[in-house]
Design an enzyme around this catalytic site. Structure first.
Site, short mmCIF file in Angstrom:
data_model
loop_
_atom_site.label_atom_id
_atom_site.label_comp_id
_atom_site.label_asym_id
_atom_site.label_seq_id
_atom_site.Cartn_x
_atom_site.Cartn_y
_atom_site.Cartn_z
N SER A 99 1.05 -1.26 0.06
CA SER A 99 0.18 0.09 0.19
C SER A 99 0.78 1.33 0.12
O SER A 99 2.06 1.16 0.42
CB SER A 99 -0.90 -0.03 1.25
N TYR A 107 -1.88 -0.93 10.61
CA TYR A 107 -2.34 -1.49 9.15
C TYR A 107 -1.08 -0.89 8.26
O TYR A 107 -0.50 -1.76 7.41
CB TYR A 107 -3.54 -0.61 8.57
N1 NAP Z 1 -8.83 -0.78 -1.30
C1 NAP Z 1 -7.84 -0.06 -1.23
O1 NAP Z 1 -7.94 1.20 -0.78
C2 NAP Z 1 -6.56 -0.59 -0.92
C3 NAP Z 1 -5.37 0.51 -0.94
C4 NAP Z 1 -4.01 0.01 -0.83
C5 NAP Z 1 -3.82 -1.41 -0.71
N2 NAP Z 1 -4.83 -2.18 -0.44
C6 NAP Z 1 -4.63 -3.79 -0.51
O2 NAP Z 1 -5.04 -4.46 -1.40
C7 NAP Z 1 -5.47 -5.82 -0.95
C8 NAP Z 1 -6.81 -6.20 -1.41
O3 NAP Z 1 -7.63 -5.68 -0.69
P1 NAP Z 1 -9.01 -5.00 -1.57
O4 NAP Z 1 -8.94 -3.57 -1.62
O5 NAP Z 1 -9.26 -5.69 -2.89
O6 NAP Z 1 -10.02 -5.32 -0.27
P2 NAP Z 1 -11.31 -6.47 -0.24
O7 NAP Z 1 -12.32 -5.92 -1.40
O8 NAP Z 1 -11.79 -6.15 1.23
O9 NAP Z 1 -10.63 -7.74 -0.27
C9 NAP Z 1 -10.13 -8.47 0.53
C10 NAP Z 1 -9.89 -9.91 0.19
O10 NAP Z 1 -9.15 -10.51 1.05
C11 NAP Z 1 -9.95 -11.68 1.63
N3 NAP Z 1 -9.65 -11.95 2.89
C12 NAP Z 1 -10.13 -11.28 4.14
N4 NAP Z 1 -9.68 -11.97 5.06
C13 NAP Z 1 -9.38 -13.12 4.70
C14 NAP Z 1 -8.83 -14.13 5.41
N5 NAP Z 1 -8.93 -14.35 6.76
N6 NAP Z 1 -8.50 -15.47 4.70
C15 NAP Z 1 -8.60 -15.23 3.23
N7 NAP Z 1 -9.11 -14.19 2.68
C16 NAP Z 1 -9.21 -13.33 3.31
C17 NAP Z 1 -11.25 -11.34 1.31
O11 NAP Z 1 -12.04 -12.36 1.12
P3 NAP Z 1 -13.08 -13.17 2.17
O12 NAP Z 1 -13.60 -12.16 2.83
O13 NAP Z 1 -14.03 -13.99 1.24
O14 NAP Z 1 -12.16 -14.26 2.73
C18 NAP Z 1 -11.22 -10.51 -0.09
O15 NAP Z 1 -11.24 -11.47 -1.04
C19 NAP Z 1 -5.25 -5.86 0.62
O16 NAP Z 1 -3.91 -6.48 0.80
C20 NAP Z 1 -5.28 -4.26 0.97
O17 NAP Z 1 -4.39 -4.07 2.06
C21 NAP Z 1 -6.08 -1.79 -0.45
#
Ligand code: NAP
Length: 269
Positions: free
Chosen positions: A148, A161
């Site tokens: 991130s 985080y």
């Molecule tokens: N969105 C942003 O603004 C942003 C910015 C910078 C970085 N990121 C990073 O991008 C990555 C993806 O996030 P996203 O934005 O796509 O968020 P998201 O839509 O909330 O997706 C998170 C994913 O992680 C899975 N997950 C959560 N807890 C889990 C567990 N205990 N075991 C297995 N899988 C799990 C969820 O699936 P289930 O709930 O089905 O398990 C979901 O598929 C993360 O590492 C986040 O830190 C996001």
């Protein structure tokens, strides 16, 4: 989807957190770039629906989905043992699953912090540790670790985080150097804000949106396509979107004292 000029073909791609957000987008963009895809998350209905969609687009794609709670060491071990038993050799590991917790450290619940540490750091490191030996043996492989923009900033109200993501970026940089001789690129993907379910998981329902966040949003399709072209270009870090990249450059040039002052203005209370 990867453009023809950028195309890499992987035998087997493993994507964690594939049930939504960036993970699902990685799966969609890689649908014609691999022969086998392994999707991992906890919500089975989402993975089943995604698998059906991908299969409809590419009937030759072999898709497996695994319901794994990556915060559980038992489930992680069972999952990697199953991959070994099935003789699955992962070519591209997309270590994407992650979660945030937006609140003051002293107000946070230990259970959620522990889950975040387990998921963002331990599971990511565990999967890399379990899968790199096969990549080395074959002399090919690649890793994208989703970090991130927060990884380069100490962030009040997002302290743990941001610290977990600082770990991911630092780990990825060092691993990249260790694996250079093996021809295994490692990319740290460092997005700014992206519209996914991340916000609803990280923020309490009554929390105000973070000030200024809106102007930095980058579409998830751009985030993922930049990560995949960064992999082809052997980039160490990818900051998708020019505004996010400019902020990253700005942060790297600013003295720590100025960063501390700017970040102190963020605290709402
Ligand atoms: N969105 C942003 O603004 C942003 C910015 C910078 C970085 N990121 C990073 O991008 C990555 C993806 O996030 P996203 O934005 O796509 O968020 P998201 O839509 O909330 O997706 C998170 C994913 O992680 C899975 N997950 C959560 N807890 C889990 C567990 N205990 N075991 C297995 N899988 C799990 C969820 O699936 P289930 O709930 O089905 O398990 C979901 O598929 C993360 O590492 C986040 O830190 C996001």
């Amino acid at each position: 989807m990867m453009s023809e000029s950028e195309e890499s073909f992987f035998d087997s791609v493993l994507i964690t957190g594939a049930s939504g957000g960036l993970g699902e987008e990685f799966a969609r963009q890689l649908v014609f770039s691999c022969s086998q895809m392994i999707l991992v998350a906890r919500r089975e209905d989402r993975l089943v629906a995604l698998s059906a969609d991908l299969k409809a687009q590419n009937p030759d794609l072999n898709i497996q989905h695994h319901i794994v709670d990556l915060t559980s060491s038992d489930e992680r071990e069972e999952f990697t043992a199953k991959l070994l038993e099935d003789e699955v050799s992962v070519d591209l590991l997309v270590n994407n699953a992650g979660l945030g917790d937006y609140c003051m450290f002293t107000d946070s619940e230990w259970t959620k912090l522990d889950q975040m540490i387990q998921l963002n750091m331990t599971a990511l490191t565990y999967l890399a540790h379990a899968l790199i030996p096969q990549m080395r043996e074959r002399g090919s492989g690649a890793i994208i670790n989703v970090s991130s923009l927060a990884s380069i900033l100490p962030m009040p109200e997002f302290a743990v985080y941001a610290a977990t993501k600082a770990y991911v970026t630092s780990f990825s940089e060092a691993l990249r150097l260790e694996l250079k001789g093996d021809g295994i690129p490692v990319v740290a993907l460092c997005p700014g804000p992206v519209h996914t379910e991340f916000g609803s998981v990280a923020m309490p329902a009554d929390a105000d949106a973070l000030p200024g966040r809106d102007m930095f949003y980058v579409d998830k399709s751009e985030v993922v396509s930049k990560a995949l072209s960064g992999l082809v270009g052997c980039q160490a870090r990818v900051y998708p979107g020019w505004k996010v990249k400019s902020v990253a450059v700005g942060i790297s040039l600013l003295p720590m004292a100025v960063i501390r002052w700017v970040m102190s203005k963020r605290i709402a209370k």
